[in-house]
Write an enzyme that holds these catalytic residues in place. Sequence first.
Site, mmCIF file in Angstrom:
data_model
loop_
_atom_site.group_PDB
_atom_site.id
_atom_site.type_symbol
_atom_site.label_atom_id
_atom_site.label_comp_id
_atom_site.label_asym_id
_atom_site.label_seq_id
_atom_site.Cartn_x
_atom_site.Cartn_y
_atom_site.Cartn_z
ATOM 1 N N CYS A 1 -8.017 -2.756 -4.292
ATOM 2 C CA CYS A 1 -7.180 -3.544 -5.190
ATOM 3 C C CYS A 1 -7.684 -4.986 -5.255
ATOM 4 C CB CYS A 1 -5.733 -3.521 -4.722
ATOM 5 S SG CYS A 1 -4.931 -1.915 -4.861
ATOM 6 N N CYS B 1 -5.590 1.408 4.027
ATOM 7 C CA CYS B 1 -4.423 1.301 3.162
ATOM 8 C C CYS B 1 -3.287 2.205 3.627
ATOM 9 C CB CYS B 1 -4.800 1.636 1.721
ATOM 10 S SG CYS B 1 -5.285 3.360 1.464
ATOM 11 N N CYS C 1 -6.602 -7.853 -2.632
ATOM 12 C CA CYS C 1 -6.937 -7.635 -1.221
ATOM 13 C C CYS C 1 -8.396 -7.276 -1.004
ATOM 14 C CB CYS C 1 -6.029 -6.546 -0.635
ATOM 15 S SG CYS C 1 -4.266 -6.977 -0.689
ATOM 16 N N CYS D 1 0.820 -1.206 0.000
ATOM 17 C CA CYS D 1 0.000 0.000 0.000
ATOM 18 C C CYS D 1 0.855 1.258 0.000
ATOM 19 C CB CYS D 1 -0.918 0.007 1.219
ATOM 20 S SG CYS D 1 -2.293 -1.167 1.152
#
Length: 241
Positions: free
Chosen positions: A205, A231, A208, A125
């Site tokens: 994303c 994140c 995840c 991240c």
Amino acid sequence: MSTLAASSSLGQVPVASLDAALRTASPQEVIAAALQAIGRERLAVVSSFGSESAALLKVTADVDPAIPVIFLDTGHMFAETLAYRDRLIEILGLRDVRSIKPDAAALAREDADNELWFSDPDACCRIRKVEPLARALAPFAAWINGRKRFQGGLRAAIPVVEQDDTRVKFNPFANVTRDDIADIYRSADLPQHPLVAAGFRSIGCMPCTSRSDHGEDERAGRWRGRDKTECGIHTVATSAV
């Protein structure tokens, strides 16, 4: 010149006063106040173009469709998100959407095999979202985001206006309810993110993000099975990286 505009011109935005004044304001009123206090050239919206993003983007476009919008294209986004971004740009008439990618050298150095999300999601991240956002926000004095208190966790007590290191952060949707968001979608006939119908309630994303049940926390599908709920773009000062 108004008090807010005068403060902005001197580089002194009265954060506490703004938060107090806007505590019960509508999202549109908050964004309009941000535009007045900061000015378009120094104000940006940060959007994931995720499951509820169209509501914030619609309100922003109603205030001024030329306010810059920053989208972090991490390289791990769902294809559906990228297509949704392009569709909303067209529908809402957004004039300045900036898709920001991670630094290529950082990826080659720290995530050459694209597996960092699995071994160290915080580091992933950092190089794919936190650092790119810090670079993208460099020209701006303030930014707008779409966090809501009803999302829970670290978001449960966010103010409407706060200091983010050297920048001001506006949270125009802090006070809204799920019904308020549904009303915006319904009244403007906004399309849902394609993955919402498939059970994705919070979309980030691809590696995840997972589906979540309605009985779970709003963001239960993010980093499932890990002690991680953010994140980092809202927990690390944007001027400190």
